[in-house]
Design a protein around this motif. Structure first.
Motif, PDB file in Angstrom:
ATOM      1  N   SER A 281      25.332 -13.422  53.822  1.00  0.00           N
ATOM      2  CA  SER A 281      25.488 -12.058  53.312  1.00  0.00           C
ATOM      3  C   SER A 281      26.396 -12.008  52.098  1.00  0.00           C
ATOM      4  CB  SER A 281      26.066 -11.157  54.409  1.00  0.00           C
ATOM      5  OG  SER A 281      25.145 -11.014  55.462  1.00  0.00           O
TER       6      SER A 281
ATOM      7  N   GLY B 133      25.645  -9.808  61.980  1.00  0.00           N
ATOM      8  CA  GLY B 133      26.557  -9.810  60.832  1.00  0.00           C
ATOM      9  C   GLY B 133      25.839  -9.820  59.495  1.00  0.00           C
ATOM     10  N   SER B 134      24.492  -9.789  59.533  1.00  0.00           N
ATOM     11  CA  SER B 134      23.707  -9.783  58.290  1.00  0.00           C
ATOM     12  C   SER B 134      23.892  -8.476  57.538  1.00  0.00           C
ATOM     13  CB  SER B 134      22.216  -9.953  58.609  1.00  0.00           C
ATOM     14  OG  SER B 134      21.952 -11.229  59.159  1.00  0.00           O
ATOM     15  N   ASP B 135      24.073  -8.552  56.224  1.00  0.00           N
ATOM     16  CA  ASP B 135      24.084  -7.337  55.407  1.00  0.00           C
ATOM     17  C   ASP B 135      22.657  -7.070  54.908  1.00  0.00           C
ATOM     18  OD1 ASP B 135      23.652  -9.183  53.386  1.00  0.00           O
ATOM     19  OD2 ASP B 135      25.306  -8.503  52.114  1.00  0.00           O
TER      20      ASP B 135
ATOM     21  N   GLU C 133      26.750 -13.569  58.654  1.00  0.00           N
ATOM     22  CA  GLU C 133      27.839 -13.380  57.694  1.00  0.00           C
ATOM     23  C   GLU C 133      27.793 -14.375  56.532  1.00  0.00           C
ATOM     24  OE1 GLU C 133      31.998 -13.223  58.991  1.00  0.00           O
ATOM     25  OE2 GLU C 133      31.455 -11.369  60.045  1.00  0.00           O
ATOM     26  N   THR C 134      27.446 -15.635  56.836  1.00  0.00           N
ATOM     27  CA  THR C 134      27.406 -16.650  55.770  1.00  0.00           C
ATOM     28  C   THR C 134      26.316 -16.361  54.748  1.00  0.00           C
ATOM     29  OG1 THR C 134      26.402 -17.978  57.500  1.00  0.00           O
ATOM     30  CG2 THR C 134      28.448 -18.830  56.531  1.00  0.00           C
TER      31      THR C 134
ATOM     32  N   ARG D 153      31.250 -11.353  48.457  1.00  0.00           N
ATOM     33  CA  ARG D 153      31.327 -12.813  48.369  1.00  0.00           C
ATOM     34  C   ARG D 153      31.737 -13.251  46.957  1.00  0.00           C
ATOM     35  NH1 ARG D 153      26.076 -16.018  49.711  1.00  0.00           N
ATOM     36  NH2 ARG D 153      25.868 -16.037  47.450  1.00  0.00           N
TER      37      ARG D 153
ATOM     38  N   LYS E 212      31.070  -8.208  53.348  1.00  0.00           N
ATOM     39  CA  LYS E 212      31.670  -8.339  54.673  1.00  0.00           C
ATOM     40  C   LYS E 212      32.555  -7.129  54.912  1.00  0.00           C
ATOM     41  CE  LYS E 212      34.421 -11.474  57.522  1.00  0.00           C
ATOM     42  NZ  LYS E 212      35.386 -10.470  57.981  1.00  0.00           N
TER      43      LYS E 212
END
Lengths: 327, 262
Positions: free
Chosen positions: B222, B93-95, B219-220, A147, B225
């Motif tokens: 985390s 989608g979580s890291d 995903e947001t 990110r 990706k």
């Protein structure tokens, strides 16, 4: 000018190899991003280390504090947080070592700055970071993006990059320690050395490395017999030590020994990086594994896709036959 | 002592034939056998041993889909008293960072003196959840733990360093300890134990129950990706020796002889 920080890892008076590997990659990324590579050295009376590191970095940031004499993730975290807030480096590189994994993730969380761990490659493009990592014990690689942030933290796998020869003459800048009090919630007590004696697998010409594929302790005599017939010594990957089938002085890899025998036969070893790093420079590697996709085959000279129990007794007999000692 | 153990339900891939799926971002999961992450198995065993030695409770907690119930039942059969599954479509989608945030939100209201996790998970190998969770909770942590000795208000632990060396570290409790494999010998669970565990309750909590917002997870929420999964480039491809076992061993013997190794 923006900086790329490389945390110098040192223990018991020695700078560890990962430091120079990261400095080489850090220098390359610094050239690309028009920033400069800075070695960050925390310790007590480590001037000699600072001097050594100055040959590999534009600058050495040195913090000398008796509370940094031995590694303590909490103390390191406080000092690095303070340095990162002051310098806002583009990238902070930390080894994916036992020290690094204790330090980097909580540092990232404390600073709320993104981290990518156990990277085998990385690239910075327009201040955006992408990394290559392995998953599923090295069976697959992934390319991942991190990110967007003004500062990133990465941990770097050992031996992922080659160290370079010293070629710089950086300045050493000593900063006052930001630690104001003793760290009481986490304290280093002492080092515990491996028990002396036992077998020195680094001295053996022939090693028979065994892994998970041995399945059962009852099968140990079968592989021991082959090792004896070959005039070699049994070594192993981590699961065998975890199960207590061999003592930990037989372990090859990051948490064990690095070996370079004339012959390394890997039996039922899938070939996770932690093992490969300890044996991939052997003169001749023969791997036997049921799984044709086992990563070990990507590091071996010869491979046999077969159940090791179909190979081991037959191989022992063939060798005995050759030696004229057929039983 | 109340111990929380964080576990993950992962595919066993060490000896499995694996395929990258059509998205090119993850593995084809059909046909893979899932079980408790190996490192977490040691953490669970350690938690149960602490309970047996000094009393208290063990709570097993996981972030995963309903399939993860089999891993939680294994924990219950092994000696955990409670099991919590954190499940929400938004978690996908979580890291490791997002997973640590999810665990943190669920755990912060629970009583505990010690949290145990595996040092890493077999699938993505981030080695992050334990220390990040500790940071979010504001408590100390140690990773790569090979031995735990508990006393009043503190834990003395051995951490594995490289090359056979270890270090002894003392931590104030409560703390998070991320354990390395080999710390103990996980016990086998009897069929009877698993059957009994089938009847026990698994508490299921979602995004709203733990007070997080959509932006914190998936995903947001985390940092990382995954863009592309691929087969690693080959450093030195082995020459495969083919044939029957008898033919293969003859060829190996010849090879060793020609190299002067026997």
């Amino acid at each position: 000018m923006k900086e790329i920080f490389v945390l110098a890892e040192h223990r018991q008076g020695q700078i560890r190899d990962i430091t120079f590997e990261m400095l080489a990659k850090g220098k390359q990324l610094a050239e690309k991003t028009k920033s400069e590579v800075v070695a960050v050295l925390l310790g007590k009376e480590v001037q000699a280390h600072a001097k050594a590191l100055s040959q590999y970095a534009k600058k050495v940031l040195l913090i000398d504090d008796s509370r940094l004499e031995n590694f303590n993730s909490k103390a390191y975290q406080e000092v690095l947080s303070s340095l990162i807030k002051e310098y806002k480096p583009l990238l902070i590189m930390i080894g994916h070592t036992s020290y690094g994994v204790d330090l980097a993730p909580s540092l990232a969380a404390a600073l709320n700055q993104p981290i990518a761990t156990d990277c085998i490659d990385l690239d910075l493009e327009d201040e955006k970071l992408s990394v290559t990592r392995q998953m599923y014990g090295g069976k697959v690689n992934v390319k991942a993006t991190v990110r967007k942030s003004e500062s990133y933290i990465v941990t770097i796998r050992q031996a992922a990059f080659a160290a370079e020869k010293p070629a710089m003459n950086g300045e050493t800048v000593q900063k006052p320690s930001p630690l104001t009090q003793d760290i009481t919630e986490k304290r280093f007590i002492k080092y515990i050395l491996p028990p002396p004696g036992g077998v020195d697998i680094t001295a053996a010409d022939i090693l028979l490395g065994i892994g998970r594929g041995v399945k059962d302790q009852a099968n140990m005599p079968i592989v021991e017999d082959l090792a004896k017939t070959l005039g070699g010594v049994l070594a192993c990957s981590r699961p065998i030590v975890d199960k207590g089938w061999l003592p930990n002085d037989r372990q090859v890899g990051t948490s064990g020994k690095t070996v370079k025998p004339k012959l390394y036969i890997a039996l039922g070893i899938s070939g996770a990086f932690q093992h490969l790093i300890g044996m991939k420079n052997s003169d001749l590697i023969i791997a036997v594994n049921k799984d044709p996709n086992a990563p070990i085959f990507n590091f071996s000279d010869y491979g046999v896709v077969e159940d090791l129990f179909k190979i081991v007794p037959s191989l022992k007999n063939k060798i005995l036959e050759l030696k004229g000692q057929k039983t | 002592m109340d111990v929380i153990v964080c576990v993950k339900h992962v595919p066993e891939t060490a000896e499995a034939d694996i395929k990258i799926d059509s998205t090119g971002q993850t593995l084809e999961k059909t046909g893979l056998v899932f079980d408790i992450n190996e490192w977490d198995d040691y953490a669970l065993e350690e938690a149960v041993r602490i309970k047996e030695k000094i009393g208290g409770t063990v709570t097993a907690i996981t972030v995963g889909s309903e399939d993860a119930d089999s891993t939680l039942r294994k924990c219950l059969a092994r000696g955990a008293d409670k099991a919590i599954r954190l499940t929400d479509a938004k978690f996908i989608g979580s890291d490791a960072y997002a997973v640590a945030k999810i665990l943190h939100s669920a755990i912060k209201g629970l009583p505990f003196s010690l949290i145990l996790t595996g040092a890493l998970s077999d699938d993505d190998g981030y080695t992050m959840v334990g220390p990040v969770l500790a940071q979010l909770l504001g408590i100390p942590h140690a990773t790569m733990v090979k031995k735990i000795d508990l006393s009043e208000g503190s834990a003395s632990v051995n951490r594995e360093l490289e090359g056979g060396l270890e270090e002894r570290v003392e931590l104030r409790l409560p703390a998070v300890l991320a354990v390395q494999t080999g710390i103990n010998e996980p016990r086998y669970v009897s069929i009877l134990g698993i059957r009994k565990a089938m009847k026990e309750e698994i508490k299921v909590l979602g995004l709203a129950d733990i007070g997080l917002s959509e932006n914190d997870v998936g995903e947001t929420g985390s940092w990382l990706k995954i863009e592309k999964m691929f087969v690693p480039p080959v450093e030195k491809q082995a020459e495969f020796i083919k044939g029957t076992p008898d033919e293969v061993t003859s060829k190996i013997t010849e090879l060793l002889k020609s190299r002067g190794l026997i």
